[in-house]
Structure formats: C-alpha cells, structure tokens
Design an enzyme around this catalytic site. Structure first.
Site, PDB file in Angstrom:
ATOM      1  N   LYS A 150      16.568  -0.606  14.110  1.00 54.85           N
ATOM      2  CA  LYS A 150      16.419  -0.344  15.544  1.00 54.85           C
ATOM      3  C   LYS A 150      17.160  -1.430  16.310  1.00 54.85           C
ATOM      4  CE  LYS A 150      12.970   0.042  19.209  1.00 54.85           C
ATOM      5  NZ  LYS A 150      11.551   0.214  19.519  1.00 54.85           N
ATOM      6  N   ARG A 209      14.233  -7.927  24.168  1.00 57.77           N
ATOM      7  CA  ARG A 209      13.753  -7.672  22.805  1.00 57.77           C
ATOM      8  C   ARG A 209      14.747  -8.140  21.731  1.00 57.77           C
ATOM      9  NH1 ARG A 209       9.711  -5.003  25.064  1.00 57.77           N
ATOM     10  NH2 ARG A 209       9.698  -2.795  25.656  1.00 57.77           N
ATOM     11  N   LYS A 241      18.057   3.928  15.063  1.00 55.65           N
ATOM     12  CA  LYS A 241      17.835   4.150  16.488  1.00 55.65           C
ATOM     13  C   LYS A 241      18.608   3.145  17.307  1.00 55.65           C
ATOM     14  CE  LYS A 241      14.203   3.811  19.860  1.00 55.65           C
ATOM     15  NZ  LYS A 241      12.898   3.340  20.169  1.00 55.65           N
ATOM     16  N   SER A 254      16.213   8.073  24.837  1.00 50.23           N
ATOM     17  CA  SER A 254      16.103   8.504  26.232  1.00 50.23           C
ATOM     18  C   SER A 254      17.431   8.446  26.997  1.00 50.23           C
ATOM     19  CB  SER A 254      15.048   7.654  26.937  1.00 50.23           C
ATOM     20  OG  SER A 254      15.358   6.281  26.829  1.00 50.23           O
TER      21      SER A 254
HETATM   22  C1  PBG Z   1       8.849   0.884  21.457  1.00 51.38           C
HETATM   23  C2  PBG Z   1       9.763   2.043  21.555  1.00 51.38           C
HETATM   24  C3  PBG Z   1      10.869   2.161  22.398  1.00 51.38           C
HETATM   25  C4  PBG Z   1      11.407   3.431  22.162  1.00 51.38           C
HETATM   26  C5  PBG Z   1      10.624   4.039  21.198  1.00 51.38           C
HETATM   27  N1  PBG Z   1       9.613   3.148  20.822  1.00 51.38           N
HETATM   28  C6  PBG Z   1      11.397   1.291  23.444  1.00 51.38           C
HETATM   29  C7  PBG Z   1      11.799  -0.097  23.218  1.00 51.38           C
HETATM   30  O1  PBG Z   1      12.004  -0.576  22.109  1.00 51.38           O
HETATM   31  O2  PBG Z   1      11.932  -0.752  24.253  1.00 51.38           O
HETATM   32  C8  PBG Z   1      12.627   3.990  22.848  1.00 51.38           C
HETATM   33  C9  PBG Z   1      12.799   5.466  22.778  1.00 51.38           C
HETATM   34  C10 PBG Z   1      13.783   6.016  23.749  1.00 51.38           C
HETATM   35  O3  PBG Z   1      14.540   5.305  24.432  1.00 51.38           O
HETATM   36  O4  PBG Z   1      13.820   7.248  23.836  1.00 51.38           O
HETATM   37  N2  PBG Z   1       7.507   1.295  21.449  1.00 51.38           N
END
Ligand code: PBG
Length: 335
Positions: free
Chosen positions: A207, A229, A260, A286
C-alpha cells in the site's frame, strides 16, 4: 527471420507481413480471441457505514458513493447481491473518536454492528471488514501516536483486537490496511487463539502513500490532523520493496495480498502475481474513481467506456479481485 515468440522461422506464402487485423474484423472474432474477461465475481464493493438511522449522505467528492446508516446499508447490500457481486468491504465512521481509537475494537462498534446486520439479512454476501484505526482516532492516524511518532508494536496489538471483534461479529474476511510491520502475524495469532482459524486475512500488502486517497478521507472522515502516512505506507518510487512487503505478509499468514492503488501501480500487480502466484487483489481507489467521474460529468471522456477499460487493465495486469466503487455500475454492463 527470428522472433522472440516463434524462434527462427521462415515466412510461408507470399505475405511479407502479418495481417493481425484479420481477427479484429468482427465482434465475434474479437470475443473469441479475447485474453482477459471481467466478471462480477472479481468485484468487491466498498461501503461506508455511519451511526444513526435512515442516513444516505452522498460524499461530495465521490458522486454515487454514500455514507449509510446500518438500515440503509442492509438495503444496499441486497442490491449488491442481486447484481451478482459476491462481496463488500466495510469502513466505519464512529460516533466518537479518541486518541487510541476505542471505537475500532468495541464489540458494539459501528462495523461490528453493521456486519452482524448484514450477516443476519444476507448471509450469502461475503462481508469483509477494513481493519485500521484511522477512522477512529481523533488525530486521524492509523495507530497510537507518541510525540511525532506513530508507534508500531503498540498499534498492532489494537489492530489484532479490532480484527478479532470483526470476526466474532461475523466478518468473513478481515482486511488490515495500516501497513505496520508484523500486523498480519499478530492478527493471525489472535484469530487462531480464539477459534477463528478459518477466517482469512486479505492484507493490504503493498500500500503506497498516495495522493489518490484524497476523496476516501472525505468519505471516511480520516484525514490526519498533522503529518502524513509516509512513515508506514510505501514510497511510490519503489517496486522491489513491494515484493519484500508482500513476501513478509505471505509468510505471516496472509491469504489474499493486495496492491493499492491500482492504476498507477499496474506494474506492481504484475510483479506480485508473477512472483508469488497468490490470490491478488487490486484496490481501484477513491481518487481513481473521482477522476473518471469528474471527467465523465464534464463530457471530456466516455465514462462507462473508460471505467470498463481501467477495470480490464487491472485484471490484465494480474489482479484476481478488484475493490472498486464502480462495482455496481460495471456489474450492470457485464453480460
Ligand atoms: C485506511 C484506508 C485508506 C483507504 C482504504 N483504507 C486510506 C488511507 O490510507 O489514508 C483508501 C481507499 C480509497 O482511497 O479508496 N483505513
């Protein structure tokens, strides 16, 4: 003549070049030789659940995506199931947040309540839960914070507790999305010790610290109040490191590994699939969704066509599963 595919060969007939267009001349030919096919079974639909009743609140930056109260969530899940989509993944927004994310591992928390409701009404639908603290902490970080440091080992204990309460509430799969070290092992051990040996873990294994999560943080109300993050999510410049992350999660007990975001990381999906041959998921995040929606609304692109093309590219890159806000729309278009 030497070809990487055919070795050394002699051309037959009178042709001096190949007519690759022959098999593109009709839709029937094209469908007969198509290498990649999307299926409803590939999709996992993300849903955002909030406290309250009769709430259906559209997320501004994600047209067509809603924050739903549990009653509405159940209705949505019936629709998802009727469209032939096998699974949903749940994100919870709690009533109250605190600095240790207590709502995340409360057995009567928002996700735990939502899973119970879904499994009661639609037991066939696979209920996956996102395991993270960022939606539940007042500071918006994915774990416990001391000074400026996001602590690893203290946080994974809480994530294991969270995963356990999700599984006890009926979650079919738990999906840790934090990217702390050792969390898969901590979760696996906790589930096993509590007689949940058959609950699979889908790990957000590679991720990245990505700008594409912007709209999600609106939807999940999880934007960090300070800092970012980057001390736990991966640097977008790295590829070999993704293989090390994925390998570690597999060794610790992950059943499905995820890459991801998806679209800017298709090369990572391909490397992960080729190297490990694991069930591999891609998260069409997203920002990827919102970009297509926005351009479609402006009439700049054909939204449906671009949606299907991007989903197909993820499958072609090696993804077996795609987490996507487009799941319902794509399922409606599939034969
Ligand atoms: C963290 C999480 C995130 C997403 C899924 N789980 C956000 C992040 O790491 O800030 C992002 C998913 C998306 O952008 O559709 N719980």
């Amino acid at each position: 003549m030497t070809s990487p595919f055919l070795g050394t060969y002699e051309r037959t007939g009178t042709e001096l070049f190949k007519r690759l267009r022959r098999l593109r001349m009709t839709e029937t030919f094209r469908s007969m030789v198509r290498e990649t096919e999307l299926s409803r079974n590939d999709f996992i639909y993300p849903l955002f659940v909030v406290p309250g009743e009769k709430i259906r609140h559209e997320v501004k930056s994600m047209p067509g995506v809603f924050q739903l109260s549990v009653d509405q969530l159940v209705l949505e899940c019936v629709e998802v199931k009727n469209l032939g989509i096998p699974a949903v993944i749940l994100f919870g927004i709690p009533k109250e947040k605190d600095d240790v994310g207590s709502g995340a591992y409360d057995e009567h928390g928002i996700v735990q309540t939502a899973v119970r409701a879904i499994k009661k009404e639609i037991p066939e639908l696979v209920g996956i839960t996102d395991v993270c603290l960022c939606e539940y902490t007042s500071h918006g970080h994915c774990g416990i914070v001391r000074g400026n440091e996001i602590l690893n080992d203290e946080s994974i204990e809480l994530l294991a507790k969270e995963a356990l309460t999700h599984a006890q509430a009926g979650a079919d799969i738990v999906a840790p999305s934090d990217m702390f070290d050792g969390r898969i092992q901590a979760i696996r051990r906790t589930l096993d010790e509590n007689n949940l040996r058959n609950t699979p873990i889908m790990s957000y294994a590679a991720k990245y610290a990505s700008g594409f999560y912007g709209p999600f943080r609106d939807a999940a109300e999880s934007t960090p109040k300070f800092g970012d993050r980057r001390s736990h999510q991966m640097d977008p410049a790295n590829s070999n490191e993704a293989l090390r992350e994925v390998e570690e999660d597999i060794l610790e007990g992950a059943d499905i590994v995820m890459v991801k975001p998806a679209l800017s990381y298709l090369d990572i999906i391909r490397r992960v699939k080729d190297r490990f041959g694991m069930p591999t998921a891609a998260y069409n995040v997203s920002g990827e969704y919102s970009m297509i929606k926005a351009a479609g609304r402006n009439g700049w692109i054909d939204e449906q066509r671009v949606m299907m093309e991007t989903l197909t590219s993820m499958k072609r890159a090696g993804a077996d599963l795609i987490l996507t806000y487009f799941a319902k729309e794509a399922a409606r278009l599939l034969p």
